[in-house]
Design a protein around this motif. Sequence first.
Motif, PDB file in Angstrom:
ATOM      1  N   GLY A 120       0.826  -1.184   0.000  1.00 33.49           N
ATOM      2  CA  GLY A 120       0.000   0.000   0.000  1.00 33.49           C
ATOM      3  C   GLY A 120       0.872   1.250   0.000  1.00 33.49           C
ATOM      4  O   GLY A 120       2.097   1.180   0.028  1.00 33.49           O
ATOM      5  N   SER A 121       0.213   2.400  -0.021  1.00 33.78           N
ATOM      6  CA  SER A 121       0.921   3.677  -0.137  1.00 33.78           C
ATOM      7  C   SER A 121       1.513   4.149   1.186  1.00 33.78           C
ATOM      8  O   SER A 121       2.278   5.113   1.203  1.00 33.78           O
ATOM      9  CB  SER A 121      -0.006   4.742  -0.696  1.00 33.78           C
ATOM     10  OG  SER A 121      -1.167   4.835   0.112  1.00 33.78           O
TER      11      SER A 121
ATOM     12  N   TYR B 270      12.890  -2.567  -4.766  1.00 27.86           N
ATOM     13  CA  TYR B 270      11.736  -1.678  -4.740  1.00 27.86           C
ATOM     14  C   TYR B 270      12.201  -0.234  -4.771  1.00 27.86           C
ATOM     15  O   TYR B 270      13.285   0.109  -4.300  1.00 27.86           O
ATOM     16  CB  TYR B 270      10.916  -1.876  -3.460  1.00 27.86           C
ATOM     17  CG  TYR B 270      10.089  -3.137  -3.418  1.00 27.86           C
ATOM     18  CD1 TYR B 270      10.599  -4.309  -2.876  1.00 27.86           C
ATOM     19  CD2 TYR B 270       8.784  -3.143  -3.901  1.00 27.86           C
ATOM     20  CE1 TYR B 270       9.826  -5.462  -2.810  1.00 27.86           C
ATOM     21  CE2 TYR B 270       8.005  -4.291  -3.838  1.00 27.86           C
ATOM     22  CZ  TYR B 270       8.532  -5.435  -3.294  1.00 27.86           C
ATOM     23  OH  TYR B 270       7.767  -6.571  -3.234  1.00 27.86           O
TER      24      TYR B 270
ATOM     25  N   GLN C 196      10.807   3.533  -3.414  1.00 31.63           N
ATOM     26  CA  GLN C 196       9.840   4.128  -2.503  1.00 31.63           C
ATOM     27  C   GLN C 196       9.750   5.628  -2.736  1.00 31.63           C
ATOM     28  O   GLN C 196      10.760   6.333  -2.644  1.00 31.63           O
ATOM     29  CB  GLN C 196      10.226   3.879  -1.043  1.00 31.63           C
ATOM     30  CG  GLN C 196       9.247   4.465  -0.051  1.00 31.63           C
ATOM     31  CD  GLN C 196       9.652   4.239   1.386  1.00 31.63           C
ATOM     32  OE1 GLN C 196      10.711   3.701   1.679  1.00 31.63           O
ATOM     33  NE2 GLN C 196       8.788   4.637   2.307  1.00 31.63           N
TER      34      GLN C 196
ATOM     35  N   GLY D 118       3.732   8.914  -0.956  1.00 31.30           N
ATOM     36  CA  GLY D 118       2.383   8.787  -1.491  1.00 31.30           C
ATOM     37  C   GLY D 118       2.181   7.644  -2.464  1.00 31.30           C
ATOM     38  O   GLY D 118       1.046   7.334  -2.835  1.00 31.30           O
ATOM     39  N   LEU D 119       3.270   7.014  -2.864  1.00 27.82           N
ATOM     40  CA  LEU D 119       3.179   5.913  -3.829  1.00 27.82           C
ATOM     41  C   LEU D 119       3.535   4.572  -3.210  1.00 27.82           C
ATOM     42  O   LEU D 119       3.387   3.528  -3.847  1.00 27.82           O
ATOM     43  CB  LEU D 119       4.090   6.176  -5.022  1.00 27.82           C
ATOM     44  CG  LEU D 119       3.750   7.407  -5.860  1.00 27.82           C
ATOM     45  CD1 LEU D 119       4.769   7.583  -6.980  1.00 27.82           C
ATOM     46  CD2 LEU D 119       2.342   7.301  -6.441  1.00 27.82           C
ATOM     47  N   GLY D 120       4.005   4.586  -1.996  1.00 25.73           N
ATOM     48  CA  GLY D 120       4.388   3.334  -1.361  1.00 25.73           C
ATOM     49  C   GLY D 120       5.631   2.736  -2.000  1.00 25.73           C
ATOM     50  O   GLY D 120       6.489   3.455  -2.503  1.00 25.73           O
ATOM     51  N   LEU D 121       5.705   1.424  -1.966  1.00 23.24           N
ATOM     52  CA  LEU D 121       6.829   0.711  -2.576  1.00 23.24           C
ATOM     53  C   LEU D 121       6.361   0.124  -3.911  1.00 23.24           C
ATOM     54  O   LEU D 121       5.316  -0.526  -3.972  1.00 23.24           O
ATOM     55  CB  LEU D 121       7.301  -0.435  -1.673  1.00 23.24           C
ATOM     56  CG  LEU D 121       8.260  -0.102  -0.550  1.00 23.24           C
ATOM     57  CD1 LEU D 121       7.590   0.725   0.510  1.00 23.24           C
ATOM     58  CD2 LEU D 121       8.827  -1.381   0.056  1.00 23.24           C
TER      59      LEU D 121
ATOM     60  N   LEU E 164       7.593  -2.317  -7.150  1.00 30.79           N
ATOM     61  CA  LEU E 164       8.571  -3.341  -7.497  1.00 30.79           C
ATOM     62  C   LEU E 164       9.231  -3.010  -8.835  1.00 30.79           C
ATOM     63  O   LEU E 164       8.554  -2.834  -9.845  1.00 30.79           O
ATOM     64  CB  LEU E 164       7.884  -4.706  -7.574  1.00 30.79           C
ATOM     65  CG  LEU E 164       8.769  -5.900  -7.891  1.00 30.79           C
ATOM     66  CD1 LEU E 164       9.809  -6.122  -6.788  1.00 30.79           C
ATOM     67  CD2 LEU E 164       7.929  -7.152  -8.088  1.00 30.79           C
TER      68      LEU E 164
ATOM     69  N   MET F 200      14.203   6.712  -2.938  1.00 31.58           N
ATOM     70  CA  MET F 200      14.731   5.745  -1.978  1.00 31.58           C
ATOM     71  C   MET F 200      14.594   4.368  -2.614  1.00 31.58           C
ATOM     72  O   MET F 200      13.505   3.998  -3.076  1.00 31.58           O
ATOM     73  CB  MET F 200      13.945   5.812  -0.668  1.00 31.58           C
ATOM     74  CG  MET F 200      14.289   4.710   0.313  1.00 31.58           C
ATOM     75  SD  MET F 200      15.891   4.960   1.100  1.00 31.58           S
ATOM     76  CE  MET F 200      15.340   5.246   2.775  1.00 31.58           C
TER      77      MET F 200
END
Lengths: 112, 114
Positions: A103-104, B35, B37, B40-43, B45, B88
């Motif tokens: 998730g975000s 990944y 990071q 607002g977008l998370g991780l 792949l 990141m």
Amino acid sequence: AQSVAQPEDQVNVAEGNPLTVKCTYSVSGNPYLFWYVQYPNRGLQFLLKYITGDNLVKGSYGFEAEFNKSQTSFHLKKPSALVSDSALYFCAVQYNFNKFYFGSGTKLNVKP
Amino acid sequence: DVKVTQSSRYLVKRTGEKVFLECVQDMDHENMFWYRQDPGLGLRLIYFSYDVKMKEKGDIPEGYSVSREKKERFSLILESASTNQTSMYLCASSPRGGLKAEAFFGQGTRLTVV
């Protein structure tokens, strides 16, 4: 296709109060669900996972999560928040046997 | 104690440079991941490897390649760094047949492309 939604960018809670960080998921087949925590400028640390069995899963640092199949949710909870719990929390679903979809993220702020 | 180690915590590179991010794990895991990071977008792949010399594209492979010559090492390569690759980067590993098994993460590499 798999997906995970964390509807809150940020959650604020006072120290000592209960906290909930929300997560809903969509996945074909059985859901394997995970929670991770990230402290500033660090990698992710595993908190807990749901594979099968009891809907209430207990994990590290006093955290637990409640799996609800009918609502397709996996909310993270803690009965009494600590200032040191302030961090970024990620919900994830495992798919294709090996991969993880995240998730975000939700930023948890615990105020003294 | 299990460990995933990324070679750099912080990197600053120039646009157009070829950049190598290295990751080593000591858990004898078959699966390794890269990944990215972003807030607002998370991780997301980038690439996944399930064995030596084996790889699969993830959701955002464009502009990246990977190398896995040894089981414990998984490298991410930015062929020609661009400013939109400032991010990141997180490496992770998990055991094969890893269904139900959690992934272990490195500490992350914060890359800035100028």
